[in-house]
Design a protein around this motif. Structure first.
Motif, PDB file in Angstrom:
ATOM      1  N   ASP A 139      64.603  76.731  19.631  1.00 32.84           N
ATOM      2  CA  ASP A 139      65.926  76.437  20.189  1.00 32.84           C
ATOM      3  C   ASP A 139      67.075  76.962  19.332  1.00 32.84           C
ATOM      4  N   GLY A 140      66.760  77.512  18.168  1.00 31.13           N
ATOM      5  CA  GLY A 140      67.813  77.998  17.280  1.00 31.13           C
ATOM      6  C   GLY A 140      68.476  76.913  16.465  1.00 31.13           C
ATOM      7  N   LYS A 141      67.904  75.721  16.461  1.00 29.07           N
ATOM      8  CA  LYS A 141      68.460  74.621  15.682  1.00 29.07           C
ATOM      9  C   LYS A 141      67.964  74.623  14.239  1.00 29.07           C
ATOM     10  N   SER A 142      67.004  75.498  13.951  1.00 28.02           N
ATOM     11  CA  SER A 142      66.487  75.674  12.596  1.00 28.02           C
ATOM     12  C   SER A 142      66.280  77.160  12.366  1.00 28.02           C
ATOM     13  N   ASP A 143      66.616  77.618  11.157  1.00 24.13           N
ATOM     14  CA  ASP A 143      66.457  79.036  10.836  1.00 24.13           C
ATOM     15  C   ASP A 143      65.200  79.301  10.007  1.00 24.13           C
ATOM     16  N   LEU A 144      64.253  78.359  10.042  1.00 21.34           N
ATOM     17  CA  LEU A 144      63.021  78.527   9.271  1.00 21.34           C
ATOM     18  C   LEU A 144      62.180  79.684   9.802  1.00 21.34           C
ATOM     19  N   SER A 145      61.559  80.393   8.875  1.00 21.26           N
ATOM     20  CA  SER A 145      60.559  81.399   9.227  1.00 21.26           C
ATOM     21  C   SER A 145      59.146  80.841   9.072  1.00 21.26           C
ATOM     22  N   ALA A 146      58.985  79.848   8.196  1.00 24.40           N
ATOM     23  CA  ALA A 146      57.661  79.245   8.000  1.00 24.40           C
ATOM     24  C   ALA A 146      57.804  77.831   7.462  1.00 24.40           C
ATOM     25  N   SER A 147      56.923  76.965   7.927  1.00 20.82           N
ATOM     26  CA  SER A 147      56.784  75.605   7.397  1.00 20.82           C
ATOM     27  C   SER A 147      55.393  75.506   6.789  1.00 20.82           C
ATOM     28  N   LEU A 148      55.324  75.267   5.497  1.00 17.90           N
ATOM     29  CA  LEU A 148      54.052  75.200   4.786  1.00 17.90           C
ATOM     30  C   LEU A 148      53.836  73.786   4.286  1.00 17.90           C
ATOM     31  N   ARG A 149      52.691  73.192   4.622  1.00 18.61           N
ATOM     32  CA  ARG A 149      52.387  71.817   4.215  1.00 18.61           C
ATOM     33  C   ARG A 149      51.043  71.813   3.504  1.00 18.61           C
ATOM     34  N   PHE A 150      50.938  70.992   2.443  1.00 17.69           N
ATOM     35  CA  PHE A 150      49.722  70.974   1.632  1.00 17.69           C
ATOM     36  C   PHE A 150      49.266  69.535   1.413  1.00 17.69           C
TER      37      PHE A 150
END
Length: 416
Positions: free
Chosen positions: A313-324
């Motif tokens: 939706d363009g509400k976040s400019d993230l390219s990646a979310s990394l979770r560990f």
């Protein structure tokens, strides 16, 4: 009444030999490391990737990964095993072969003591390599000043796994912006430790009962010990030796002899079967115990889906979310998603190996990746779901590039 239920469960569990039995025995005979269970070293398969649909470009990646290879979780797993053999040696109760095994245990003990639960050097390498392959497969996602959000549980091996992964991305593109965090605030969807511990007690007791019924240590004890009175619990000793053999693959810097030579193929198969049943009951989609664990992964799936929608939706400019995090969320999340090969509800545990193998579901550094693609002309979004870098087959039409609207609707039905 409780004991009656457990008895009925065990009778059901031991009804018929496993469908996968012979092939599993053959597999373990050819490669004993397949018996490592949750301690299996991550070795992704090489596969030909299905071409991306024409006109679609990757723009966002959502990832959850188990920490990499580690040492054993508790110092007692090293000290207790050493104490077994020290006591037998003091009583002059070890065979020559037993003395050789004791020598190997001393090396492993010296290496592992006070490193309980720590990330092994191999664990960092695994995450660097996963990051490198991700970057190579989807360079457009990490181009320019791409913004990445990386989060970990507060456990150090997970934090260091995150660090290794992010370090490799930065090496490949120093311009990327990576925010890293390891906070109790995120544990509600990445590691609900109290719930995990509470839900795991009864499965562990049942698994112990199953192992007691299956494991036969007599031959091995004769190979190791001259005086049976030196060891008060041969079954426990055999199971601990198997775990030590498995973890040794993860600390390959030791460069000692493979530990699996102490078991016959049949013993190794039984130990693998027990390990597979234990983890299925503890963290998998077991018909008896699985529901609490599967339910605990719902917030994680919600976080993946809602964050993805914000990016679309363009509400976040993230390219990646990394979770560990841990296997205790990888396994339930796969079961919740009904990924083929990870979600079967099996009543007869002796048939479990035909449907579910923990070393394939969650080896060290196991991972789930949602790769988002968009067609700039139509704005249509497709998502590829990967389990251990292979296409995950969901009970949903349109794979392996699932239409986002359908995938989102399906996932929401699982956690709402």
């Amino acid at each position: 009444m409780k004991h009656l239920k457990i008895l009925l469960f065990l009778l059901l569990a031991f009804g018929v030999s496993g469908l996968r039995g012979q092939s599993a025995r053959e597999e373990l005979s050819a490669n004993p490391a397949c018996a490592d269970g949750i301690y299996r070293v991550y070795t992704p398969e090489n596969t030909v990737r299905t071409p991306v649909p024409k006109g679609y470009k990757p723009f966002y990646i959502s990832h959850f990964g188990r920490h990499g290879s580690r040492w054993l979780l508790r110092n007692s797993e090293y000290t207790d095993l050493k104490a077994y053999f020290d006591a037998a040696a003091a009583a002059d109760g070890l065979t020559d072969f037993g003395q050789d095994v004791r020598r190997r245990i001393e090396l492993i003990h010296a290496d592992g003591i006070d490193r309980a639960g720590d990330l092994a050097p191999l664990g960092a390498v695994q995450h660097r390599e996963i990051a490198g392959r991700m970057y190579a497969d989807y360079p457009a996602v990490f181009a320019g000043d791409a913004r990445i959000d990386a989060r970990s549980t507060t456990v150090v091996r997970c934090v260091l796994s995150m660090a290794a992964f992010c370090e490799r991305i930065k090496e490949l593109n120093s311009s990327v912006s990576i925010t890293r965090d390891a906070s109790a605030r995120d544990l509600g969807y990445m590691a609900n430790y109290p719930a995990i511990r509470a839900a795991g007690k009864e499965p562990d007791r049942v698994a112990d009962s199953i192992c007691r019924a299956l494991v036969r240590p007599e031959r091995l004890m004769k190979m190791l010990i001259t005086d049976s009175e030196c060891i008060d619990d041969p079954q426990e000793l055999m199971i601990r030796l198997h775990i030590l053999a498995a973890i040794t693959q993860n600390v390959n810097h030791l460069n000692i002899e493979a530990f699996y030579d102490i078991f016959t193929d049949e013993e190794l198969y039984t130990l693998w079967e027990c390990e597979n049943m234990r983890r299925y009951l503890q963290m998998g989609p077991s018909a008896r115990f699985g529901d609490p664990f599967v339910a605990d992964s719902k917030p994680l799936l919600r976080n993946i889906i809602e964050t993805g929608q914000k990016v679309i939706d363009g509400k976040s400019d993230l390219s990646a979310s990394l979770r560990f995090g841990h296997d205790s969320y990888i396994m339930p999340l796969l079961a919740l998603l009904n990924v083929e090969g990870t979600s079967a509800r099996v009543e007869n545990l002796r048939k479990l190996g035909a449907f579910w193998s923990v070393e394939k579901v969650s080896p060290m550094a196991a991972n789930i990746q949602f790769i988002f693609f968009r067609n700039p002309r139509t704005a249509d979004v497709r998502v590829r779901v990967l389990h251990n870098e292979l296409d995950a087959k969901l009970p949903l039409a349109g794979g392996p590039y699932y239409p986002w609207k359908e995938l989102k609707k399906y996932c929401e039905s699982l956690y709402e």
